[in-house]
Scaffold this motif. Structure first.
Motif, short mmCIF file in Angstrom:
data_model
loop_
_atom_site.label_atom_id
_atom_site.label_comp_id
_atom_site.label_asym_id
_atom_site.label_seq_id
_atom_site.Cartn_x
_atom_site.Cartn_y
_atom_site.Cartn_z
N GLU A 1 -24.12 24.42 16.93
CA GLU A 1 -24.55 25.56 16.12
C GLU A 1 -26.06 25.71 16.15
O GLU A 1 -26.80 24.73 16.31
N ASN A 2 -26.50 26.94 15.99
CA ASN A 2 -27.93 27.23 15.88
C ASN A 2 -28.73 26.74 17.08
O ASN A 2 -29.77 26.09 16.94
N MET A 3 -28.22 27.03 18.28
CA MET A 3 -28.93 26.69 19.51
C MET A 3 -29.43 27.98 20.17
O MET A 3 -28.63 28.84 20.55
N ASP A 4 -30.72 28.13 20.29
CA ASP A 4 -31.32 29.30 20.93
C ASP A 4 -31.97 28.83 22.22
O ASP A 4 -33.10 28.35 22.23
N ILE A 5 -31.22 28.93 23.33
CA ILE A 5 -31.67 28.43 24.63
C ILE A 5 -32.64 29.41 25.27
O ILE A 5 -32.33 30.60 25.42
N SER A 6 -33.81 28.92 25.65
CA SER A 6 -34.78 29.80 26.31
C SER A 6 -34.79 29.63 27.82
O SER A 6 -35.11 30.57 28.56
N ARG A 7 -34.41 28.45 28.31
CA ARG A 7 -34.44 28.22 29.76
C ARG A 7 -33.61 26.98 30.10
O ARG A 7 -33.60 26.01 29.33
N GLU B 1 -33.47 24.48 18.28
CA GLU B 1 -32.16 24.04 17.81
C GLU B 1 -32.17 23.59 16.36
O GLU B 1 -33.21 23.22 15.83
N GLY B 2 -30.98 23.62 15.77
CA GLY B 2 -30.77 23.13 14.42
C GLY B 2 -30.89 24.21 13.37
O GLY B 2 -31.37 25.31 13.64
N PRO B 3 -30.44 23.87 12.16
CA PRO B 3 -29.77 22.61 11.81
C PRO B 3 -28.34 22.57 12.39
O PRO B 3 -27.71 23.60 12.55
N HIS B 4 -27.85 21.33 12.66
CA HIS B 4 -26.46 21.17 13.10
C HIS B 4 -26.02 19.72 12.90
O HIS B 4 -26.84 18.82 12.70
N VAL C 1 -36.11 22.91 15.15
CA VAL C 1 -37.17 22.28 15.94
C VAL C 1 -37.07 22.73 17.39
O VAL C 1 -35.97 23.06 17.88
N ASP C 2 -38.19 22.79 18.08
CA ASP C 2 -38.21 23.15 19.50
C ASP C 2 -38.14 21.87 20.33
O ASP C 2 -38.93 20.93 20.12
N THR C 3 -37.21 21.83 21.28
CA THR C 3 -36.99 20.62 22.05
C THR C 3 -36.79 20.90 23.53
O THR C 3 -36.51 22.03 23.94
N THR C 4 -36.92 19.84 24.31
CA THR C 4 -36.52 19.82 25.72
C THR C 4 -35.54 18.68 25.90
O THR C 4 -35.78 17.57 25.43
#
Length: 301
Positions: free
Chosen positions: A19-25, A42-45, A102-105
């Motif tokens: 849930e709540n995943m906004d994929i940019s690349r 991503e998040g919260p999940h 939070v923004d993650t890789t």
């Protein structure tokens, strides 16, 4: 473009389904066979993730992460700002609770890339090196290595895929060196210290007798790990470094007792002992008498 099947989403922990995943690349369509990378907000999940065959490196890009991860039935907090790294080894299921956005890789590395690096680092037959689970550590070097891999996300070409392959070996080598139980210092180096190195060790100790001296301090002088230097030193001298330091301190105390009128309590401090009692115990064990008795004997009284 590299030949062979890409590292697909199906080979990952399926974070993209959370849930709540906004994929940019992502690396899909770029021909990456040995890695998969995604960049997202991503998040919260809250999810359970089954074990996968490859290693996952999660990097916080921006904002502050807050949550917890459960591995082998134990909970670990995940908190930290940009540069915070979490490493999930191959074949390790886990539960994740992410409490904020939070923004993650995410970088997945094929286990066979790790194995290739291990083969190049170690003598033949050493294949049992495993990357350790590591929750929420700050590692700017690993962060920069992952950022270098991210550069490959911007171009779908053979040259870009080859660049990523080369960078992955760097990441894998760093993981083996810093996040495994492997001792690289034992590979391809001498089995013992030279006589000159032992003498140099004594010089370093005698120059710093009044200070606290650690195994790490001495090992650093020879660009060796603490454990490896400790083994080499004992093999060369027959005693541990700690025992050797005590002997050096007792030798200095013997000289000062015989040649000066300095109070014994001051000699103890000058030679690096915690107090006079510490000196007396070590002196008796090595010399067989007390400092006071030794001083009297040397002065003929």
């Amino acid at each position: 473009m590299a030949h062979g099947p890409e590292f697909s989403v199906e080979d990952t922990h399926s974070f993209l389904e959370a849930e709540n995943m906004d994929i940019s690349r992502t690396s899909l369509g770029l021909g990456w066979r040995r890695a998969f990378m995604s960049v997202q907000r991503e998040g919260p999940h809250k999810m359970h993730f089954r074990a996968r065959s490859d290693v996952l490196v999660n990097v916080v890009n921006s904002k502050t992460v807050k949550g917890r991860i459960t591995v082998d039935g134990q909970d670990y907090p995940i908190e930290g700002g940009p540069g915070t790294i979490t490493i999930v080894p191959a074949r390790k299921p886990f539960d994740l609770v992410l409490e904020n956005t939070v923004d993650t890789t995410h970088l997945y590395i094929r286990r066979k890339v790790i194995d290739q690096v291990i083969s190049s680092m170690f003598s033949e037959g050493k294949r049992d090196v495993e990357i350790k689970f590591c929750p929420a550590t700050y590692d700017p070097v690993l962060e920069h290595l992952c950022s270098a891999v991210r550069l490959g996300l911007h171009e779908a070409s053979r040259a870009s895929a080859q660049y990523v392959d080369l960078m992955l070996h760097g990441v894998a080598a760093y993981l083996v060196r810093n996040y495994s139980a492997a001792d690289l210092s034992t590979e391809g180096v001498a089995a013992t210290l030279t006589e000159r190195q032992v003498l140099r060790t004594r010089e370093i100790i005698e120059a710093r007798l009044a200070d606290k001296i650690t195994l790490a301090d001495i090992a650093c002088e020879f660009q060796l790990s603490s454990d490896h230097f400790g083994r080499l030193f004992k093999r060369a001298s027959g005693v541990t470094l700690y025992q050797f330091i005590i002997r050096c301190r007792v030798d200095r105390a013997r000289t000062m007792l015989a040649e000066t009128a300095m109070p014994i309590v001051d000699i103890a401090a000058e030679c690096g002992f915690a107090d006079q009692v510490h000196l007396t115990r070590a002196f008796g064990r090595i010399v067989g008498t007390t400092p006071a008795a030794y001083r009297r004997s040397r002065r003929g009284s």
